[in-house]
Design an enzyme around this catalytic site. Sequence first.
Site, short mmCIF file in Angstrom:
data_model
loop_
_atom_site.label_atom_id
_atom_site.label_comp_id
_atom_site.label_asym_id
_atom_site.label_seq_id
_atom_site.Cartn_x
_atom_site.Cartn_y
_atom_site.Cartn_z
N SER A 264 6.84 -2.52 7.10
CA SER A 264 6.80 -1.46 5.91
C SER A 264 5.79 -0.52 6.52
O SER A 264 5.07 -0.71 7.11
CB SER A 264 6.66 -2.17 4.70
N GLU B 129 3.73 3.01 4.76
CA GLU B 129 3.01 3.61 3.50
C GLU B 129 2.90 5.35 3.88
O GLU B 129 2.32 5.44 4.93
CB GLU B 129 1.97 3.04 3.05
N ASP C 171 -7.03 3.15 -10.06
CA ASP C 171 -8.65 3.41 -10.09
C ASP C 171 -8.53 4.14 -11.41
O ASP C 171 -7.59 5.20 -11.54
CB ASP C 171 -9.01 4.07 -8.97
N PHE D 245 -13.34 5.29 3.45
CA PHE D 245 -12.18 4.61 2.97
C PHE D 245 -12.75 3.05 2.71
O PHE D 245 -12.57 2.51 1.66
CB PHE D 245 -10.98 4.47 3.77
N HIS E 17 2.30 -4.13 7.39
CA HIS E 17 2.52 -3.11 6.53
C HIS E 17 1.43 -1.88 7.02
O HIS E 17 0.24 -2.30 6.95
CB HIS E 17 2.20 -3.27 5.06
#
Length: 281
Positions: A9, A11, A102, A209, A259
């Site tokens: 997958s 994103e 968040d 990140f 992913h």
Amino acid sequence: MDKQELMISVEFFPPKTEEGMAKLREARTQLARLNPKFFSVTFGAGGSTRDRTLDTVLDIQAAGFEAAPHISCISSSKQEIRDLLQLYQQHDIKRLVALRGDIPSGEVSAGDFRYANELVEFIRQETGDHFHIEVAAYPEFHPEAASPAADLANFKSKVDAGANSAITQYFYNPDAYFYFRDECTRLGMDLPIVPGIMPIYNITQLARFSSVCGAEIPRWLRLRLQDYGDDLASLRALGLDVVTGVCEKLLAGGAPGLHFYTLNQSGIITTLAERLGLKAA
């Protein structure tokens, strides 16, 4: 596992401009050669990208691919989530990535939901089995977790609420994934837990990140990357070697798929996929 059976997958995040959407479509065209099971599209804090998320999902669907919008519940009311679920059903969306999300900066109210398991339970109450629900997993544990045991208990609450499968936060230590997966099995959780893979584009971005999500950059890797300074070619070459090795170990150890966190780019991931033999002929 046969490469044809892997759960691949990809994103994306919803672009803000037409130029950004054009670049995303170009990346999607390239990454479609991986035969991904679905493309997921992120959802801004407090639903701040709701319309752009849906527009991006519909654009992916129109091109003939399955798309899975992220849906986060923090700062949202039950009615707002109910309306969103109905909207997604109307557009024949069948898969969701359900997250707590968040708390937006300056937000006062947390809304009707405190945790992602409450969102998963609500989706099941409202829509039955219409949606395949993906949830988040944290092999190196959520930065807000009181302990590893508490984090595993939280993950199990999402599984018990009706999650079908999980996507992990990115990591660069395969053992963290294997220990997490094995603990989940020991606790009776039987669902695919797909590792999240973050290519290394530059050290400043990666460090930012990682400080937010709690992902660990191994000391040796961080120092090597920092030592390259502005030499992005060497940094990315090392990063590609490292991430390729991580993926190879994960797949050899029985991970059900991968992913890819793309940042709406395809180049490094295309090369990575070629190295792993994932690209369709």
